[in-house]
Design an enzyme around this catalytic site. Structure first.
Site, PDB file in Angstrom:
ATOM      1  N   LYS A 175       0.865  -1.184   0.000  1.00  0.00           N
ATOM      2  CA  LYS A 175       0.000   0.000   0.000  1.00  0.00           C
ATOM      3  C   LYS A 175       0.899   1.230   0.000  1.00  0.00           C
ATOM      4  O   LYS A 175       1.468   1.605   1.008  1.00  0.00           O
ATOM      5  CB  LYS A 175      -0.927   0.052   1.215  1.00  0.00           C
ATOM      6  CG  LYS A 175      -2.029   1.087   1.010  1.00  0.00           C
ATOM      7  CD  LYS A 175      -2.369   1.904   2.229  1.00  0.00           C
ATOM      8  CE  LYS A 175      -1.522   3.097   2.531  1.00  0.00           C
ATOM      9  NZ  LYS A 175      -1.501   4.200   1.559  1.00  0.00           N
ATOM     10  N   GLU A 250      10.202   2.116  10.066  1.00  0.00           N
ATOM     11  CA  GLU A 250      11.262   3.099   9.807  1.00  0.00           C
ATOM     12  C   GLU A 250      10.571   4.447   9.827  1.00  0.00           C
ATOM     13  O   GLU A 250       9.738   4.726   8.952  1.00  0.00           O
ATOM     14  CB  GLU A 250      11.893   2.869   8.431  1.00  0.00           C
ATOM     15  CG  GLU A 250      12.637   1.562   8.287  1.00  0.00           C
ATOM     16  CD  GLU A 250      13.938   1.530   9.061  1.00  0.00           C
ATOM     17  OE1 GLU A 250      14.390   2.568   9.567  1.00  0.00           O
ATOM     18  OE2 GLU A 250      14.493   0.429   9.186  1.00  0.00           O
ATOM     19  N   CYS A 284      14.211  11.396   5.390  1.00  0.00           N
ATOM     20  CA  CYS A 284      14.271  10.966   6.784  1.00  0.00           C
ATOM     21  C   CYS A 284      15.680  11.179   7.331  1.00  0.00           C
ATOM     22  O   CYS A 284      15.874  11.290   8.528  1.00  0.00           O
ATOM     23  CB  CYS A 284      13.857   9.522   6.902  1.00  0.00           C
ATOM     24  SG  CYS A 284      14.684   8.481   5.713  1.00  0.00           S
ATOM     25  N   GLU A 385      10.820  16.689  14.143  1.00  0.00           N
ATOM     26  CA  GLU A 385      11.061  16.557  12.711  1.00  0.00           C
ATOM     27  C   GLU A 385      10.170  17.556  11.954  1.00  0.00           C
ATOM     28  O   GLU A 385       8.953  17.545  12.107  1.00  0.00           O
ATOM     29  CB  GLU A 385      10.728  15.129  12.253  1.00  0.00           C
ATOM     30  CG  GLU A 385      11.083  14.906  10.805  1.00  0.00           C
ATOM     31  CD  GLU A 385      10.736  13.499  10.321  1.00  0.00           C
ATOM     32  OE1 GLU A 385       9.577  13.093  10.461  1.00  0.00           O
ATOM     33  OE2 GLU A 385      11.636  12.822   9.804  1.00  0.00           O
TER      34      GLU A 385
HETATM   35  P1  NAD Z   1       2.731   8.986   6.926  1.00  0.00           P
HETATM   36  O1  NAD Z   1       2.986   8.303   8.220  1.00  0.00           O
HETATM   37  O2  NAD Z   1       1.699  10.044   6.886  1.00  0.00           O
HETATM   38  O3  NAD Z   1       2.291   7.916   5.815  1.00  0.00           O
HETATM   39  C1  NAD Z   1       3.099   6.814   5.498  1.00  0.00           C
HETATM   40  C2  NAD Z   1       2.204   5.715   4.960  1.00  0.00           C
HETATM   41  O4  NAD Z   1       1.338   5.272   6.000  1.00  0.00           O
HETATM   42  C3  NAD Z   1       1.297   6.146   3.814  1.00  0.00           C
HETATM   43  O5  NAD Z   1       1.189   5.098   2.885  1.00  0.00           O
HETATM   44  C4  NAD Z   1      -0.024   6.382   4.513  1.00  0.00           C
HETATM   45  O6  NAD Z   1      -1.136   6.245   3.652  1.00  0.00           O
HETATM   46  C5  NAD Z   1      -0.006   5.288   5.557  1.00  0.00           C
HETATM   47  N1  NAD Z   1      -0.866   5.506   6.717  1.00  0.00           N
HETATM   48  C6  NAD Z   1      -1.340   6.677   7.210  1.00  0.00           C
HETATM   49  N2  NAD Z   1      -2.117   6.455   8.294  1.00  0.00           N
HETATM   50  C7  NAD Z   1      -2.112   5.103   8.502  1.00  0.00           C
HETATM   51  C8  NAD Z   1      -2.691   4.254   9.471  1.00  0.00           C
HETATM   52  N3  NAD Z   1      -3.451   4.735  10.462  1.00  0.00           N
HETATM   53  N4  NAD Z   1      -2.443   2.922   9.391  1.00  0.00           N
HETATM   54  C9  NAD Z   1      -1.657   2.413   8.436  1.00  0.00           C
HETATM   55  N5  NAD Z   1      -1.094   3.182   7.468  1.00  0.00           N
HETATM   56  C10 NAD Z   1      -1.305   4.509   7.508  1.00  0.00           C
HETATM   57  O7  NAD Z   1       4.157   9.513   6.410  1.00  0.00           O
HETATM   58  P2  NAD Z   1       4.467  10.358   5.077  1.00  0.00           P
HETATM   59  O8  NAD Z   1       4.003  11.752   5.314  1.00  0.00           O
HETATM   60  O9  NAD Z   1       3.980   9.625   3.895  1.00  0.00           O
HETATM   61  O10 NAD Z   1       6.059  10.303   5.045  1.00  0.00           O
HETATM   62  C11 NAD Z   1       6.869  11.169   5.751  1.00  0.00           C
HETATM   63  C12 NAD Z   1       7.440  10.504   6.974  1.00  0.00           C
HETATM   64  O11 NAD Z   1       8.134   9.324   6.585  1.00  0.00           O
HETATM   65  C13 NAD Z   1       8.465  11.326   7.713  1.00  0.00           C
HETATM   66  O12 NAD Z   1       8.195  11.290   9.100  1.00  0.00           O
HETATM   67  C14 NAD Z   1       9.794  10.644   7.422  1.00  0.00           C
HETATM   68  O13 NAD Z   1      10.787  10.807   8.385  1.00  0.00           O
HETATM   69  C15 NAD Z   1       9.364   9.238   7.297  1.00  0.00           C
HETATM   70  N6  NAD Z   1      10.341   8.456   6.549  1.00  0.00           N
HETATM   71  C16 NAD Z   1      11.171   7.617   7.243  1.00  0.00           C
HETATM   72  C17 NAD Z   1      12.141   6.884   6.587  1.00  0.00           C
HETATM   73  C18 NAD Z   1      13.044   5.965   7.362  1.00  0.00           C
HETATM   74  O14 NAD Z   1      13.565   5.046   6.757  1.00  0.00           O
HETATM   75  N7  NAD Z   1      13.260   6.167   8.642  1.00  0.00           N
HETATM   76  C19 NAD Z   1      12.273   7.005   5.205  1.00  0.00           C
HETATM   77  C20 NAD Z   1      11.423   7.883   4.522  1.00  0.00           C
HETATM   78  C21 NAD Z   1      10.452   8.592   5.205  1.00  0.00           C
END
Ligand code: NAD
Length: 496
Positions: A175, A250, A284, A385
């Site tokens: 997803k 992550e 990230c 962040e």
């Molecule tokens: P997000 O948490 O909003 O969404 C990530 C994914 O989770 C999306 O596919 C979203 O649809 C899904 N999601 C949202 N709510 C959910 C729920 N309740 N249950 C299950 N899935 C759900 O994050 P984002 O805005 O897409 O990405 C940015 C974040 O990602 C930043 O905090 C960044 O640091 C992090 N990130 C971390 C890494 C790492 O490896 N540590 C790498 C890239 C990005």
């Protein structure tokens, strides 16, 4: 004209059962819709998990080198289509084209690498304490992997999750972020067309709040891998804990880049610019905190700010652009809110601090590269962040103080130190509490052949990517096999 992305379930491209759709937009131009995609519901998730379960046993029985050949073919095609895929990444996610190429290159590297794992996937053979008996360990796959990915590396991150799961003999339901459905679709399409049997790789588009938890908690899922925000990651960890389900999260970062008094300042400035403003700070591993030894604080900060002011903000497809837009209006507002918080906290705004709206930039989500000076390590802008082009510069008394500041946050993904003193860099290497440490290089630029992940609130579970302790530890469990060919009962620990 927006392209149409679809779900892939059991080898068939299809709409959501409900017929609902969502639309992805170009962050550089709010009038341009890039793709429509299914806005799926739990019904589509059920169908995808059922397909993945049905496909699992035959895929598990397929020799790993054969699985690897399919991945190798996919890598070859990815390499051929790198440029067109990179353009999709820039249009849908916003990052500048050279970085979009890097995003795709990471997926190419990962797919080649994991294709090779098909001929390794090694365990151990060790001597038995008893005669005529042998002992070995083998990796076995777990089943259906639920994988949830963010928008900031819309091709690379799906590749980090999908290809190790597949090479190990699992099946997958991905997803991807609802913000970048076309990028994920293109990547999945290439893998699918390389020869994956139906049901081995399934794709379900949709909003996280609507289908994310249905997928994570589905009874047919064996393992969950999530990359995204800490808030969502922690919900998923709790859910998987209750379900006794293997999980890897992550999540966030607040990555420090330390500049010592003996650093090559030109190099450090370049590294801080690249780490702080590359991908508009939406990595990230972004260097959102620059911790500078007091003896070079004024010199570093003045030159860093001058260089930040020169960065050209614009659409990612334009060759002159250094810094593209942020992903959407909500993210832009979040970043602008943090800038206000920083001002109120008493940090000194040295450049930027506003939306960039000149000319056609008014039609996108642009923010001027922003630097705050005189930041105290306890301020929210130094702790939380932001995920945008905002860098906090913090003064340190000495190396020990710099490391204390660096470690004084809830996250621990990546850290960097610039120094020409080998002893200082060795101390930093030992004491920085992060999953990745760079010496005389910026906080970004991980390579796929080593594990990727962090400490503390940055995540839970095995690391991603390659190498010892990497993704194969998430997507397999160890099975130990003893074979006794003595023809008699032998008692371990008891036999004389
Ligand atoms: P997000 O948490 O909003 O969404 C990530 C994914 O989770 C999306 O596919 C979203 O649809 C899904 N999601 C949202 N709510 C959910 C729920 N309740 N249950 C299950 N899935 C759900 O994050 P984002 O805005 O897409 O990405 C940015 C974040 O990602 C930043 O905090 C960044 O640091 C992090 N990130 C971390 C890494 C790492 O490896 N540590 C790498 C890239 C990005």
């Amino acid at each position: 004209m927006a392209e149409q992305a679809l779900n892939l379930i059991n080898g068939v491209w299809k709409r959501a059962a409900s017929g609902e759709t969502l639309t992805s937009m170009n962050p550089a131009d709010i009038d341009e819709s890039v793709a429509t995609a299914p806005s799926s519901s739990a019904k589509d998730v059920d169908e995808a998990v059922a397909a993945a379960r049905a496909a699992w046993l035959a895929w598990r029985a397929t020799p790993a080198p054969k699985r690897g050949e399919i991945l190798f073919r996919a890598a070859e095609r990815l390499a051929r289509e790198k440029e067109s895929l990179a353009v999709v990444v820039t249009r849908e996610m916003g990052k500048v084209l050279p970085e979009a190429r890097g995003d795709v290159q990471e997926a190419i590297d990962m797919t080649y690498y994991m294709a090779g794992e098909g001929r390794r996937l090694s365990g151990e053979t060790v001597p038995s304490e008893l005669p005529d008996k042998d002992a070995k360990s083998v990796r076995v796959p777990l089943g259906v992997c639920a994988q949830i990915t963010p928008w900031n590396f819309p091709v690379a991150i799906p590749s980090w999750k999908i290809v190790p799961a597949l090479i190990a003999g699992n099946t997958v339901v991905l997803k991807p972020s609802a913000v970048t459905p076309l990028c994920a679709t293109r990547f999945v399409q290439i893998l699918h067309e390389a020869g994956l049997p139906p049901g081995v790789l399934n794709l379900v588009h949709g909003h996280g709040e609507e289908i994310g938890e249905a997928l994570v908690s589905h009874a047919g899922v064996a393992v969950v891998s999530f990359t995204g925000s800490s808030a969502v990651g922690e919900r998923i960890e709790a859910l998987c804990g209750r379900l006794h389900r293997a999980v890897c999260t992550e999540t966030g970062g607040k990555n420090p880049l330390i500049v010592m008094d003996d650093a090559d300042l030109d190099l450090a400035i370049e590294g801080a610019l690249w780490g702080g403003f590359g991908t508009s700070g939406q990595r990230c591993t972004a260097a959102s905190r620059v911790i500078v030894h007091h003896a070079v604080y004024d010199a570093f900060t003045a030159r860093f700010v001058e260089a930040a002011k020169k960065l050209r903000v614009g659409p990612g497809l334009e060759p002159a652009t250094d810094v593209g837009p942020v992903i959407n209006a909500a993210q832009k507002q979040k970043v602008l809110d943090y800038i206000e918080i920083g001002k109120k906290e008493g940090a000194k705004l040295l450049c930027g601090g506003r939306a960039a709206t000149a000319g056609k930039l008014a039609n996108g989500h642009f923010i001027a590269p922003t630097v705050f000076g005189d930041v105290a390590s306890t301020m929210r802008i130094a702790q939380e962040e932001i995920f945008g082009p905002v860098v906090s510069v913090i003064k340190a008394r000495d190396l020990a103080h710099a490391i204390e500041i660096a470690n004084g946050v809830a996250y621990g993904l990546s850290a960097a130190i610039y120094s020409r003193d080998v002893n200082k860099t060795a101390v930093a290497e030992r004491d920085l509490d992060t999953g990745i440490v760079y010496i005389n290089a910026s906080t970004i630029g991980a390579e796929i052949q080593l594990p990727f992940g962090g400490t503390k609130r940055t995540g839970l579970g095995p690391r991603e990517a390659g190498g010892r302790g990497g993704a194969l530890d998430l997507y397999t469990k160890w099975k130990v096999i003893y074979r006794d060919y003595s023809g008699k009962l032998q008692k371990a620990q008891i036999q004389e």
